[in-house]
Design a protein around this motif. Sequence first.
Motif, PDB file in Angstrom:
ATOM      1  N   GLY A 136       0.791  -1.221   0.000  1.00 16.99           N
ATOM      2  CA  GLY A 136       0.000   0.000   0.000  1.00 16.99           C
ATOM      3  C   GLY A 136       0.821   1.268   0.000  1.00 16.99           C
ATOM      4  N   GLN A 137       2.132   1.163  -0.275  1.00 19.69           N
ATOM      5  CA  GLN A 137       3.010   2.326  -0.285  1.00 19.69           C
ATOM      6  C   GLN A 137       3.204   2.839  -1.715  1.00 19.69           C
ATOM      7  N   ARG A 138       3.325   4.171  -1.850  1.00 16.62           N
ATOM      8  CA  ARG A 138       3.619   4.760  -3.154  1.00 16.62           C
ATOM      9  C   ARG A 138       5.117   4.716  -3.406  1.00 16.62           C
ATOM     10  N   ARG A 139       5.484   4.360  -4.627  1.00 20.02           N
ATOM     11  CA  ARG A 139       6.897   4.293  -5.005  1.00 20.02           C
ATOM     12  C   ARG A 139       7.076   4.843  -6.414  1.00 20.02           C
ATOM     13  N   ASP A 140       8.127   5.642  -6.595  1.00 25.83           N
ATOM     14  CA  ASP A 140       8.507   6.106  -7.928  1.00 25.83           C
ATOM     15  C   ASP A 140       9.544   5.158  -8.507  1.00 25.83           C
ATOM     16  N   THR A 141       9.432   4.893  -9.786  1.00 30.92           N
ATOM     17  CA  THR A 141      10.425   4.054 -10.448  1.00 30.92           C
ATOM     18  C   THR A 141      10.552   4.491 -11.903  1.00 30.92           C
ATOM     19  N   LEU A 142      11.661   4.153 -12.515  1.00 29.96           N
ATOM     20  CA  LEU A 142      11.859   4.441 -13.932  1.00 29.96           C
ATOM     21  C   LEU A 142      11.489   3.224 -14.764  1.00 29.96           C
ATOM     22  N   VAL A 143      11.039   3.495 -15.970  1.00 28.77           N
ATOM     23  CA  VAL A 143      10.710   2.423 -16.898  1.00 28.77           C
ATOM     24  C   VAL A 143      11.278   2.775 -18.264  1.00 28.77           C
ATOM     25  N   ASP A 144      11.694   1.761 -18.999  1.00 28.14           N
ATOM     26  CA  ASP A 144      12.186   1.945 -20.361  1.00 28.14           C
ATOM     27  C   ASP A 144      11.924   0.664 -21.139  1.00 28.14           C
ATOM     28  N   PHE A 145      10.997   0.719 -22.089  1.00 33.14           N
ATOM     29  CA  PHE A 145      10.683  -0.469 -22.873  1.00 33.14           C
ATOM     30  C   PHE A 145      11.864  -0.901 -23.746  1.00 33.14           C
ATOM     31  N   ARG A 146      12.729   0.035 -24.064  1.00 28.76           N
ATOM     32  CA  ARG A 146      13.974  -0.171 -24.815  1.00 28.76           C
ATOM     33  C   ARG A 146      13.744  -0.632 -26.253  1.00 28.76           C
TER      34      ARG A 146
END
Length: 431
Positions: A136-146
């Motif tokens: 239930g915690q908010r987290r930022d993350t990066l994404v790259d389909f590449r």
Amino acid sequence: MELNAFNQGLLAFLEASPTPYHAVSVMRELLDKAGFERLDETHAWNLESGKGYYVVRNDSALVAFRTGRNDPAETGWRMMGAHTDSPCLRVKPQPEIREHGCFQLGVEVYGGALLNPWFDRDLSIAGRVTVEDRDGQRRDTLVDFRKPIATIPSLAIHLDREANSGRSINAQTHLPPLVMLTGGKPEKSFRELLEQQLQAEQPDLSVRQVLDYELSLYDTQAPAITGLHDEFIASARLDNLLSCYLGLQALLEADGEQPSVAVFNDHEEVGSMTAEGAQGPFLETVLGRWVTGEDYHRAMAASMMMSVDNAHAIHPNYADRHDSRHGPLLNEGPVIKINNNQRYATSSRTSALYRHLSDQLGLSCQSFVVRSDMACGSTIGPLTAGNLGVKTLDIGVPQLAMHSIRELAGTQDAHNLYQVLKAYFGLDGLW
């Protein structure tokens, strides 16, 4: 750093930085490796003499600095600035378009992008995603389909005989990229597809749901050295990640004696009026926590900012768009940008300092003035100068195809400017 190593590092940085979030992440890694300490804006700071620090805001802007051995109130700050963002296409919040058996994404144009070059390219998607995890915690993350997952197909010339003479682009209806065919496939939302990609990239990230995102499309073609004699660098986002790279390398390799600062703002391409933009308080806040009171104003009066942003090289097919005496050439040196209406912040004093340093190193530089009958662009230079009251120089590497999906610069110019910036950061006295 010698020329070849510098350019190979630049190519790697460009490829690893499809969005401002990725660019800042790469810069953070380089700073950590060099022993710089990350500061948290919500914590108290205890800055020490002779150390390196950096601050990140919104994951897309960064200020790095060396405190040096000298008192900023006595010697001033040697500052440079660049921006992390580039014109592109951003994915809308509810982007799903399902028509005629195709799954497309609604996109919004970010900044002053040249739109024609976006057609028929192998596109991918990258950016920042905020998720709710299983706890239930908010987290930022990066994404790259590449890999290439999207394309914006051109309309065949058979269906538009005026395509080569008068085709205009409607940003709402002509730009949604084709991502997949829908026939026979379970219907999924873009957020569900995004969640699948996050789990594939980060198996340890337990995602309950994707809350929101800031995602950009980008060209998957790798940056390259091109030209019959390897004269050119071809890549997306040269404006202005090239300046970010050379500025950071100059700061990392400076001798560390002088108080020196490199700021990498976001949102220059859309006006800079944000918390992490050059019209916002980011840099001023950092400097104000370093030096306070009367000493802050003394330091600012003794300081200088180099606003580093790419310049318009003369285009051989459109030479009439330049003042004939102020048309910069590729690989003939960085370009001092001058505008008497203050669209650039250069003064004779700041340009003279740069020319003096460049001459001492045996390097060349050029000047750019826009045609008197054309409007002039601008940079973070006047914004920073007006916000801080600091003497400023606008300078940058000459390039072609600015704001295209693939831009072109010379292989010599960025290394030239990096050498001058490195000397500037170590300069004993400015004035």
